[in-house]
Each structure stands twice: as structure tokens, then as C-alpha cells.
Design a protein around this motif. Sequence first.
Motif, PDB file in Angstrom:
ATOM      1  N   SER A  40       0.858  -1.187   0.000  1.00  0.00           N
ATOM      2  CA  SER A  40       0.000   0.000   0.000  1.00  0.00           C
ATOM      3  C   SER A  40       0.897   1.241   0.000  1.00  0.00           C
ATOM      4  CB  SER A  40      -0.999  -0.025   1.155  1.00  0.00           C
ATOM      5  OG  SER A  40      -0.359  -0.163   2.373  1.00  0.00           O
ATOM      6  N   ALA A  41       0.291   2.405   0.171  1.00  0.00           N
ATOM      7  CA  ALA A  41       1.061   3.651   0.094  1.00  0.00           C
ATOM      8  C   ALA A  41       1.998   3.764   1.301  1.00  0.00           C
ATOM      9  CB  ALA A  41       0.103   4.829   0.045  1.00  0.00           C
ATOM     10  N   GLU A 123      -0.097   4.354  -3.890  1.00  0.00           N
ATOM     11  CA  GLU A 123       0.241   2.948  -4.120  1.00  0.00           C
ATOM     12  C   GLU A 123       1.141   2.784  -5.344  1.00  0.00           C
ATOM     13  OE1 GLU A 123      -2.397   3.723  -2.465  1.00  0.00           O
ATOM     14  OE2 GLU A 123      -2.388   2.219  -0.908  1.00  0.00           O
ATOM     15  N   PHE A 188      -5.372  -1.845  -2.890  1.00  0.00           N
ATOM     16  CA  PHE A 188      -6.296  -0.721  -2.782  1.00  0.00           C
ATOM     17  C   PHE A 188      -6.840  -0.200  -4.111  1.00  0.00           C
ATOM     18  CE2 PHE A 188      -6.377   4.094  -1.682  1.00  0.00           C
ATOM     19  CZ  PHE A 188      -7.630   4.056  -1.123  1.00  0.00           C
ATOM     20  N   ARG A 202     -10.914   2.718   2.091  1.00  0.00           N
ATOM     21  CA  ARG A 202      -9.695   2.975   2.859  1.00  0.00           C
ATOM     22  C   ARG A 202      -9.199   1.696   3.523  1.00  0.00           C
ATOM     23  NH1 ARG A 202      -7.432   7.870   4.380  1.00  0.00           N
ATOM     24  NH2 ARG A 202      -5.740   6.411   4.853  1.00  0.00           N
ATOM     25  N   GLU A 203      -7.934   1.542   3.560  1.00  0.00           N
ATOM     26  CA  GLU A 203      -7.258   0.356   4.110  1.00  0.00           C
ATOM     27  C   GLU A 203      -7.534  -0.906   3.281  1.00  0.00           C
ATOM     28  OE1 GLU A 203      -5.044   0.837   6.378  1.00  0.00           O
ATOM     29  OE2 GLU A 203      -5.644   2.904   6.710  1.00  0.00           O
ATOM     30  N   GLY A 204      -7.920  -0.691   2.027  1.00  0.00           N
ATOM     31  CA  GLY A 204      -8.366  -1.815   1.204  1.00  0.00           C
ATOM     32  C   GLY A 204      -7.272  -2.704   0.619  1.00  0.00           C
ATOM     33  N   SER A 205      -6.008  -2.435   0.945  1.00  0.00           N
ATOM     34  CA  SER A 205      -4.945  -3.277   0.377  1.00  0.00           C
ATOM     35  C   SER A 205      -5.025  -4.723   0.851  1.00  0.00           C
ATOM     36  CB  SER A 205      -3.571  -2.740   0.752  1.00  0.00           C
ATOM     37  OG  SER A 205      -3.425  -1.463   0.249  1.00  0.00           O
TER      38      SER A 205
END
Length: 424
Positions: A40-41, A123, A188, A202-205
Amino acid sequence: MAKTFVFKFGGASIKDADSIKNLFNILHNRLRNHTIIVVSAMGKTTNALEKILSKKLTDEDYSLNITILKDFHLDICKQLFPSSHPIFSQLENDFLRLQRAINKTVDKQNYDEVYDSIICFGELIASRIVYQFLCTQGLICLWQDAREIIKTNEDFRFALVDWQTTRQNCHNYLMPKLLQFPVVTQGFIAMSNSGKTTTLGREGSDFSAAILASCLQSQSVTIWKDVPGVLNADPKRFAQTIKFDELDYREAAELTYYGASVIHPKTIKPLANHHIPLFVKSFLTPDDPGTKIHEVEQSQKIPCFVVKDDQVLVSFKVTDFTFIDEGHIHQIYAELQKLKLRVNLLQISAISISLVIEKQVFKLEQLIEGLEADFEIRYNEGLQLVTIKNHHPKLIQEVTEKREVLLEQVTRATFQAVMTPLAQ
Ligand code: ASP
Ligand code: MG
């Protein structure tokens, strides 16, 4: 089908140059064939990008925010690569593209779409840096744009996966690469069938990792976190916590539903459906066993605490001396669905419906606009939703002490209350 493994590294595990070196060490010692590395980022990049967008909306100057974000990535790269490395021109390119996305006009109507077109850069940039670093360390891998694989509808910011196309893409495009080298990709972010960037929430990774694993029927998914595993409470908020060695899919899903941020709520289902175990491990102590989420027959009844910030309590009162009936509920839910707002708690009385939702830009005012002709609407913002699973009176007392409780619900297993946050 070849055996594949999925590793997911979140923002905290790639927040600076040392963490990226640590990521390499983790992979170096554990990498088996056919591994997908989902990142993720870096650090708090997604929040920083959200801030830029919100400043743009209020016509504030955000140029310094962009400079800070760029310098943050540049500094990391300077510590990881020689100055002649192509990563520097790639970074330049990505920031130019980001700037172009930010320059687009944004309003209430296209906000979600513009949001996704900006937010995806966190990302994209992180995955390029990780990929290039692994290659320079001799761990040759491939870079994959996740948007070519994970396809969704156009529910921007909360896009729904087109499983059939995604599965085909996994088999046709991802698998042949994986058979050759490990693949680094982004969590994400995804893409609609018409080619627009979307995101999975949000936080979807974590969810991205689960999507890929379920499409490829992987052997396992490992999520690398800054906590030793799944705990019964957030260690940043509670002094004493207990780590689960193992947890049943169902229980893990329930905790994430209430807001436990250790795993994204949508992660469990695709894995449980294919009996794929999910390991939650610490990138700080990678040799420790962490938590294994799988099918567990007998589970313990340990109390669990979940706290959700930024909640809004909205109540809708009927104005015409009738009582609340199915029609009213239907009307309110139709509006919520249109705005893609999820209800975290609901209470119905004779003349009013109260519900708790997450604070989101533009959404509350749109909800009010859509319903104010038929209801008297009031709301309180800045609240906390606290859930205790396997509660008992002493725990409830401790949690509610010195706070104003605005709404409370208790079932045999679960206590939930919306309250003012603890004074800092
Ligand atoms: N970077 C995204 C976020 O902060 C996705 C993720 O971290 O999983 O929400
Ligand atoms: Mg994250």
C-alpha cells in the motif's frame, strides 16, 4: 494450478528507507516461488493526498503539501538508490501525473471519481520504489499495475469487484508472470471496465491481497503489520492487550465489521470461501508466529474492544404525528444506499430513527437534503463508537466512565455505545 503465496505490506511497513530494507530482509529469508507482493502507500501518504484534495476543495493553497509529499518519497529514494537510478525520473513523472489529476475540476458530483484518480498515486509510487529496490538487491521481480488485473464497477471509493473478469485476468496475465518471478503490485487500487481508476475503500490493500489469493487459490496470505498479530484491542488505545494465536474466520470477520482496523472487513470472506489461511504477522519480529486466521472449531470467549472515531449520530423524527413504520425505514435506507453510506448502529423508537455513520465529505449534507422534507433531522458529530464483544458489567463501566453516552445497545454477546471521545 501452481502454488502461489501472497504477502501484503501496509503503509507502516514501508514508511522509510530502513523499513524498505527490512521488507527486503523479510522477503529474502522467506521468499518461495510464485509470490505476489502487495504494497500500500508509504507511511501516511494516503492521508496526505486526502489533505491535498480537501485543501483544493476549500480553495486553500496546497502546493507546500505536494512538495512535502514529493520530498518524503525523494528522501527515501536517495537513501536506497544511487543518484543515477531511473527511479528518480519515474518519481518525477508520477508527480507530474499526480499534479495533472489534482488540476481537474472537482465538485459534489464528481468528487468520488476525482478522489480515486488522485489517491491511487500513493500505491503506484510505493510499488515502484519497492520493486526497484528489490531488483537492485538482486531479488529480481516484476512490477504489475493492479488496475490491469482487478476490475470493478464505477462505485468510486468503494468499488465492487467484477470477480469473473478479475479471475480471468489473474489466470491469463498474472499467473504467467508469477511462474517466472515474484510480482510486486499495488493494493487498494483497481480499474473499471471502461478504464477509470477506482479504489476499494480505505485500508483496502488487505482486500486486494485476498482478491488475488482467492482468484489464484493461493496457499496462504500473510499481512505484515506493526503489531504482533490480531489483538483483542488496539494497543494504541488500550494498555493491556491479548494476542490471538489463532482465530476463526467468522470471529475475525465480526471484529473487522465493528471496526477493528487490523484487517480490512472485506478480506476474510474470499479467503474463507477457499479455505485459504490468513497470517497476520509483525514485520518487526518476523520470526514470531503471529495470528493464524482459519477454521477454528472451539473458540475462546476473550473480551474484544473496537473503537471507531469520527462517527456521526443522525436522528430522523417523523413530523406528522404518525409512528415510524417500514415505509420510513425504507425511505431512509434508500437514501443511504444512494450515497453509499454504511450504518454502523441503528435504533428505532416510536417516532424516530437514529443511526450512526462515518463522517464523510459532502455525504451528511446530501443525506439531509434528500430527507429533510419528510423528517426533522438532528445530528451530533465527532463521536466514538465503542464495541465490546464478550462484555461484562465492569468492562462496560470502565469504557463509559467520564463520557457522555448518546446511544447504547446491548445483546448477550455485544455491547455498543456511541459516546463523546475521552478528553485528551
Ligand atoms: N493506502 C490506502 C489507505 O491508507 C490503502 C491501504 O493502506 O490499505 O487507506
Ligand atoms: Mg494502510
